[in-house]
Design an enzyme around this catalytic site. Structure first.
Site, PDB file in Angstrom:
ATOM      1  N   TYR A  58       0.856  -1.181   0.000  1.00 26.71           N
ATOM      2  CA  TYR A  58       0.000   0.000   0.000  1.00 26.71           C
ATOM      3  C   TYR A  58       0.897   1.238   0.000  1.00 26.71           C
ATOM      4  O   TYR A  58       1.411   1.666   1.042  1.00 26.71           O
ATOM      5  CB  TYR A  58      -0.906   0.033   1.224  1.00 26.71           C
ATOM      6  N   PRO A 214     -16.810  -4.971   0.773  1.00 30.75           N
ATOM      7  CA  PRO A 214     -18.034  -5.224   1.536  1.00 30.75           C
ATOM      8  C   PRO A 214     -19.272  -4.514   0.992  1.00 30.75           C
ATOM      9  O   PRO A 214     -20.384  -4.806   1.435  1.00 30.75           O
ATOM     10  CB  PRO A 214     -17.689  -4.706   2.932  1.00 30.75           C
ATOM     11  N   GLY A 216     -19.763  -4.584  -2.325  1.00 31.06           N
ATOM     12  CA  GLY A 216     -19.840  -5.105  -3.679  1.00 31.06           C
ATOM     13  C   GLY A 216     -18.984  -4.263  -4.602  1.00 31.06           C
ATOM     14  O   GLY A 216     -18.149  -3.468  -4.179  1.00 31.06           O
TER      15      GLY A 216
END
Length: 279
Positions: A58, A214, A216
């Site tokens: 990240y 979470p 979609g």
């Protein structure tokens, strides 16, 4: 710091944590405003999130360094990192697979340096043998048993505290159970429930289920909760946003679900931490 755990408490192996943590990936967007990024991390802790999800890839260590600077040991924040990939700048998806045992060890060492700690409480192995995301090819296709042997050695050396998995199939999870898995991160939401069988096995085994995507969506072709009329209507009935509804549904769906909603915005953070439990 004494703060009421966000969403109540759940288990992450032998650790008791808030059911709502914080996903730090999006903080890379604030590279030009480090103070703002650190403010988001500190506010998440003030609101009761006591575990943070991160990875060396990240921002090529940038996000880990933010976490190092934002939190003191007295804050009681459990760091959960991820290995199995390396940064690949300039590519459409700026990652490459790093699945070999030696690469996993090197990634743990990189995480330790950028986080400024001697041991990472939980490390997730990001497998790359199924969608969504990049998939491993060639010599990057490695049996999970070989990977877990290296991670078990790292655990015995004290460099990691516990082992998790990410992006795994039911078969891989079953093969991994003897290593002592504490959490599984897979794509899962109220509108994308293909891994219900994995969630059931995790519930039976006392393994935390930590869904990514979470809400979609996130990749082309996957449904989003805010595009589903039924769920949008249900959110409206409850007086919450579709995102709050989707996250609240996860809290109510199974007791071993832990959330790591991510944002680089303080207002969105406030929304994410104020969730109903939807049943």
């Amino acid at each position: 710091m004494t703060v009421t755990p966000a969403g109540g408490t759940g288990s992450l192996g032998d650790l008791t944590v808030s059911r709502i943590g914080f996903g730090a990936m999006r903080l890379e967007r604030l590279r030009a405003d480090r103070d703002a990024a650190i403010a988001v991390l500190r506010r998440a802790r003030e609101l009761g999130a006591d575990h943070v999800d991160t990875a060396q890839f990240y921002g090529d260590g940038f996000v880990n360094e933010l976490i190092r600077d934002a939190y003191d040991p007295s804050d009681g924040v459990v760091v959960v990192s991820k290995i199995g990939a390396e940064r690949l700048p300039g590519a459409p998806v700026p990652l490459r697979a790093a699945q070999k045992p030696a690469e996993l060890r090197a990634s743990v060492e990189d995480n330790l340096r950028s986080l400024g700690i001697d041991s990472i409480p939980v490390v997730n192995l990001r497998r790359m043998d199924r969608a969504p995301g990049i998939t491993a090819t060639g010599d990057q296709v490695v049996d999970v048993e070989h990977q877990l042997a290296e991670m078990t050695a790292l655990r015995e050396e004290g460099k990691i505290g516990a082992i998790g998995l990410s992006g795994v199939s039911l078969d891989v999870l079953r093969r991994a159970l003897p290593a002592g898995i504490v959490c599984v991160q897979n794509a899962y939401s109220v509108v994308s429930r293909e891994d219900e069988d994995l969630l059931q096995l995790c519930t039976e085994q006392g393994i935390a289920w930590v869904p990514f995507f979470p809400l979609g969506g996130a990749v082309p072709g996957r449904p989003r909760v805010d595009d589903d009329p039924e769920h949008v209507a249900r959110a409206r009935e409850l007086g919450v946003t579709p995102a709050q509804y989707a996250l609240g549904w996860l809290l109510g769906h199974a007791p071993n679900i832990l959330l790591i909603p991510g944002t680089a915005s303080l207002p969105h953070l406030e929304e994410n931490m104020a969730l109903p439990v939807v049943r």
